[in-house]
Scaffold this motif. Sequence first.
Motif, PDB file in Angstrom:
ATOM      1  N   GLY A 143      78.304  37.081 -88.534  1.00 21.87           N
ATOM      2  CA  GLY A 143      77.119  37.650 -88.975  1.00 21.87           C
ATOM      3  C   GLY A 143      76.749  38.923 -88.038  1.00 21.87           C
ATOM      4  O   GLY A 143      75.798  39.695 -88.177  1.00 21.87           O
ATOM      5  N   GLU A 144      77.492  39.155 -86.801  1.00 18.00           N
ATOM      6  CA  GLU A 144      76.828  40.090 -85.902  1.00 18.00           C
ATOM      7  C   GLU A 144      76.938  41.755 -86.571  1.00 18.00           C
ATOM      8  O   GLU A 144      78.107  41.811 -87.271  1.00 18.00           O
ATOM      9  N   PRO A 145      75.995  42.517 -86.503  1.00 17.93           N
ATOM     10  CA  PRO A 145      75.890  43.733 -87.099  1.00 17.93           C
ATOM     11  C   PRO A 145      76.787  44.885 -86.589  1.00 17.93           C
ATOM     12  O   PRO A 145      77.141  45.951 -87.360  1.00 17.93           O
ATOM     13  N   GLN A 146      77.127  44.750 -85.199  1.00 22.20           N
ATOM     14  CA  GLN A 146      77.722  45.721 -84.536  1.00 22.20           C
ATOM     15  C   GLN A 146      79.231  46.227 -85.242  1.00 22.20           C
ATOM     16  O   GLN A 146      79.539  47.538 -85.062  1.00 22.20           O
ATOM     17  N   ARG A 182      75.676  44.660 -99.500  1.00 24.13           N
ATOM     18  CA  ARG A 182      75.259  43.724-100.311  1.00 24.13           C
ATOM     19  C   ARG A 182      75.146  42.238 -99.704  1.00 24.13           C
ATOM     20  O   ARG A 182      74.061  41.575 -99.883  1.00 24.13           O
ATOM     21  N   VAL A 183      76.205  42.028 -98.908  1.00 27.10           N
ATOM     22  CA  VAL A 183      76.264  40.695 -97.798  1.00 27.10           C
ATOM     23  C   VAL A 183      74.848  40.644 -97.103  1.00 27.10           C
ATOM     24  O   VAL A 183      74.250  39.781 -96.925  1.00 27.10           O
ATOM     25  N   ARG A 184      74.540  41.790 -96.314  1.00 27.47           N
ATOM     26  CA  ARG A 184      73.576  41.945 -95.387  1.00 27.47           C
ATOM     27  C   ARG A 184      71.924  41.755 -96.100  1.00 27.47           C
ATOM     28  O   ARG A 184      71.237  40.958 -95.731  1.00 27.47           O
ATOM     29  N   SER A 185      71.962  42.307 -97.544  1.00 29.68           N
ATOM     30  CA  SER A 185      70.575  42.309 -98.161  1.00 29.68           C
ATOM     31  C   SER A 185      70.503  41.413 -99.160  1.00 29.68           C
ATOM     32  O   SER A 185      69.162  41.012 -99.241  1.00 29.68           O
ATOM     33  N   GLU A 186      71.659  40.600 -99.617  1.00 36.26           N
ATOM     34  CA  GLU A 186      71.457  39.525-100.631  1.00 36.26           C
ATOM     35  C   GLU A 186      71.754  38.209-100.165  1.00 36.26           C
ATOM     36  O   GLU A 186      71.435  37.180-100.834  1.00 36.26           O
ATOM     37  N   THR A 187      72.174  38.011 -98.844  1.00 33.87           N
ATOM     38  CA  THR A 187      72.601  36.688 -97.981  1.00 33.87           C
ATOM     39  C   THR A 187      71.595  36.767 -96.458  1.00 33.87           C
ATOM     40  O   THR A 187      71.113  37.779 -96.426  1.00 33.87           O
ATOM     41  N   ALA A 188      71.724  35.476 -96.179  1.00 26.22           N
ATOM     42  CA  ALA A 188      70.969  35.235 -95.042  1.00 26.22           C
ATOM     43  C   ALA A 188      72.011  35.197 -93.743  1.00 26.22           C
ATOM     44  O   ALA A 188      71.629  34.802 -92.593  1.00 26.22           O
ATOM     45  N   VAL A 189      73.198  35.776 -93.962  1.00 25.94           N
ATOM     46  CA  VAL A 189      74.118  35.629 -92.698  1.00 25.94           C
ATOM     47  C   VAL A 189      73.827  36.625 -91.602  1.00 25.94           C
ATOM     48  O   VAL A 189      74.006  35.930 -90.581  1.00 25.94           O
ATOM     49  N   GLY A 190      73.044  37.565 -91.806  1.00 28.30           N
ATOM     50  CA  GLY A 190      72.621  38.166 -90.556  1.00 28.30           C
ATOM     51  C   GLY A 190      71.126  38.108 -90.142  1.00 28.30           C
ATOM     52  O   GLY A 190      70.785  38.701 -89.267  1.00 28.30           O
ATOM     53  N   SER A 191      70.430  37.033 -90.790  1.00 29.21           N
ATOM     54  CA  SER A 191      68.978  37.244 -90.413  1.00 29.21           C
ATOM     55  C   SER A 191      68.512  36.307 -89.714  1.00 29.21           C
ATOM     56  O   SER A 191      67.451  36.080 -89.211  1.00 29.21           O
ATOM     57  N   HIS A 192      69.336  35.669 -88.877  1.00 27.72           N
ATOM     58  CA  HIS A 192      69.037  34.459 -87.806  1.00 27.72           C
ATOM     59  C   HIS A 192      69.527  34.929 -86.523  1.00 27.72           C
ATOM     60  O   HIS A 192      70.816  35.013 -86.402  1.00 27.72           O
ATOM     61  N   GLU A 228      71.633  27.387 -82.115  1.00 25.48           N
ATOM     62  CA  GLU A 228      72.425  26.439 -83.007  1.00 25.48           C
ATOM     63  C   GLU A 228      71.936  26.223 -84.158  1.00 25.48           C
ATOM     64  O   GLU A 228      72.751  26.408 -85.129  1.00 25.48           O
ATOM     65  N   ASP A 229      70.712  26.117 -84.533  1.00 30.91           N
ATOM     66  CA  ASP A 229      70.043  26.081 -85.798  1.00 30.91           C
ATOM     67  C   ASP A 229      70.264  27.059 -86.452  1.00 30.91           C
ATOM     68  O   ASP A 229      70.745  27.147 -87.803  1.00 30.91           O
ATOM     69  N   ASN A 230      70.244  28.255 -86.064  1.00 31.32           N
ATOM     70  CA  ASN A 230      70.181  29.675 -86.591  1.00 31.32           C
ATOM     71  C   ASN A 230      71.671  29.924 -87.114  1.00 31.32           C
ATOM     72  O   ASN A 230      71.923  30.204 -88.101  1.00 31.32           O
ATOM     73  N   LEU A 231      72.468  29.272 -86.294  1.00 30.83           N
ATOM     74  CA  LEU A 231      74.154  29.550 -86.632  1.00 30.83           C
ATOM     75  C   LEU A 231      74.352  28.702 -87.799  1.00 30.83           C
ATOM     76  O   LEU A 231      75.150  29.071 -88.428  1.00 30.83           O
ATOM     77  N   ALA A 232      73.783  27.384 -87.601  1.00 25.92           N
ATOM     78  CA  ALA A 232      74.032  26.548 -88.912  1.00 25.92           C
ATOM     79  C   ALA A 232      73.636  27.164 -90.173  1.00 25.92           C
ATOM     80  O   ALA A 232      74.178  27.166 -91.219  1.00 25.92           O
ATOM     81  N   GLN A 233      72.531  27.793 -90.221  1.00 26.07           N
ATOM     82  CA  GLN A 233      72.112  28.518 -91.467  1.00 26.07           C
ATOM     83  C   GLN A 233      73.030  29.642 -91.640  1.00 26.07           C
ATOM     84  O   GLN A 233      73.103  30.123 -93.054  1.00 26.07           O
ATOM     85  N   ARG A 234      73.412  30.404 -90.556  1.00 25.75           N
ATOM     86  CA  ARG A 234      74.310  31.410 -91.041  1.00 25.75           C
ATOM     87  C   ARG A 234      75.522  31.091 -91.569  1.00 25.75           C
ATOM     88  O   ARG A 234      76.200  31.598 -92.590  1.00 25.75           O
ATOM     89  N   ARG A 235      76.108  29.781 -91.119  1.00 18.13           N
ATOM     90  CA  ARG A 235      77.378  29.457 -91.740  1.00 18.13           C
ATOM     91  C   ARG A 235      76.954  28.947 -93.081  1.00 18.13           C
ATOM     92  O   ARG A 235      77.820  29.091 -94.079  1.00 18.13           O
ATOM     93  N   GLN A 236      75.933  28.481 -93.531  1.00 19.02           N
ATOM     94  CA  GLN A 236      75.534  27.954 -94.903  1.00 19.02           C
ATOM     95  C   GLN A 236      75.564  29.286 -95.751  1.00 19.02           C
ATOM     96  O   GLN A 236      75.882  29.349 -96.778  1.00 19.02           O
ATOM     97  N   ALA A 237      74.943  30.217 -95.213  1.00 12.73           N
ATOM     98  CA  ALA A 237      74.458  31.481 -96.041  1.00 12.73           C
ATOM     99  C   ALA A 237      76.042  32.253 -96.061  1.00 12.73           C
ATOM    100  O   ALA A 237      76.309  33.075 -97.158  1.00 12.73           O
ATOM    101  N   ALA A 238      77.031  31.961 -95.118  1.00 12.13           N
ATOM    102  CA  ALA A 238      78.484  32.500 -95.160  1.00 12.13           C
ATOM    103  C   ALA A 238      79.249  31.995 -96.431  1.00 12.13           C
ATOM    104  O   ALA A 238      79.764  33.046 -96.984  1.00 12.13           O
ATOM    105  N   VAL A 239      78.846  30.824 -96.826  1.00 14.75           N
ATOM    106  CA  VAL A 239      79.554  30.477 -98.093  1.00 14.75           C
ATOM    107  C   VAL A 239      79.332  31.352 -99.342  1.00 14.75           C
ATOM    108  O   VAL A 239      80.130  31.476 -99.794  1.00 14.75           O
TER     109      VAL A 239
END
Length: 430
Positions: free
Chosen positions: A109-112, A147-157, A308-319
């Motif tokens: 989820g890194e934005p760069q 769309r991924v950035r605005s509609e999922t939580a991949v980059g929000s943690h 680690e908690d945030n990365l787990a949330q990103r992984r869940q959002a990545a699905v």
Amino acid sequence: MTFFALGVNHHTASVELRERVAFNAERLGDLLLQQAQQSDLNDLVVVSTCNRTEIYANAENHDVLLHWLANTNGIDIHHLMNHVYRYENIQAVSHLMRVASGLDSLMLGEPQILGQVKTALSLAKEKGTVSTALGRIFDYAFYAAKRVRSETAVGSHAVSMGYSVAQLALQVFSHPEKLVVMVVAAGEMNSLVAKHMADLGVAKILICNRGAERAQQLASEISAHVDVEIIPFNALADHLHRADVISSCTGSLHQVIEFKPIKKALKQRRYQQMLLVDLAVPRDIDPEVDSLDGVYLYGVDDLQSVIEDNLAQRRQAAVEAEIMVNQLATQLVSQQKIKRAGGVVAAYRDSGHHLQQQELALALAQLEQGENPAEVMQNFAHRLTNKLLHPTSLLLREAAKEDEPEYFDWLKENLQEILVNGRAAKKNKH
């Protein structure tokens, strides 16, 4: 032409190999300018970062991409083949979307990476190696990333130490624009902290580093975005009271921020709260300062747990994001197929219209000669129907001869569906 993606990344190649296939902007620009004049590979974009070098191109086959990557970097092609991945058409589109969205990054989820892909496209356009078709694929990939950035939580943690410190400051302080931030040591970790804090729009950043050169370098990197002041390392204790947020990461074997100086700083601040973040191992800050009212102390383990908690949330959002990317890739490829079919459909319709005019002219001539109108119209309908249905009948017969019955079944089922829908539409009309 087929759309291909070919390259190496942190999943498939060592740092040493990635270094060998990496391109800087100047060299890549020269190579693309040369490639624009070639006939075998002149519609391409090259994305080169520390974690990946990838070629996206419309080409006859992927071998030409592999040879180009190997030859331009002086690498044995057989060695390179063991580390490259290759995708084509919908898989290549999907991969590009995943890359642009940060789903294929070392740090999920890194934005760069989105900015890096956009820069790569701009360079290729400048050097003349981007067709309208290739540009459209990249535009759609950027749309997918948005769309991924605005509609999922991949980059929000927060999933980096530097970013986590900045987010922590937002939780403790409600007005980041008023904050004075101190970074103790100007190494890689605190440089990221300083840059993220500058992005928050803080009032000032104090840089306290043992070496003046590194402090000046960091100051030059962020001074365009924030007011910066460099303070001597031996005067650290004298300036602690000025900082709302202190991030320390010196690598020293001894604590550099002790209990008494912080207690004194709190008194000088009239007990306005302070956020202290200790990113060093061994620790830079005396853990006893956490007992002081108004002091929030966080260490590496605290932040790592958050990450680690945030990365787990990103992984869940990545699905969810992966499903979205696959759908968008399918949608783009379908649109491309329909557009390519447009010319064939237009030609088929023109042919039908030409047959219609031929038969109509013959029928009108027969009527002028006094022939029976009913027979003329019946013959007109018979001839026109036979000529229009001949290509479809021929296609069905050829499909029936093939070794793959699925193709014939597909044609038969779709033709039957068209006929049924046509009869239903006619019935509803009446």
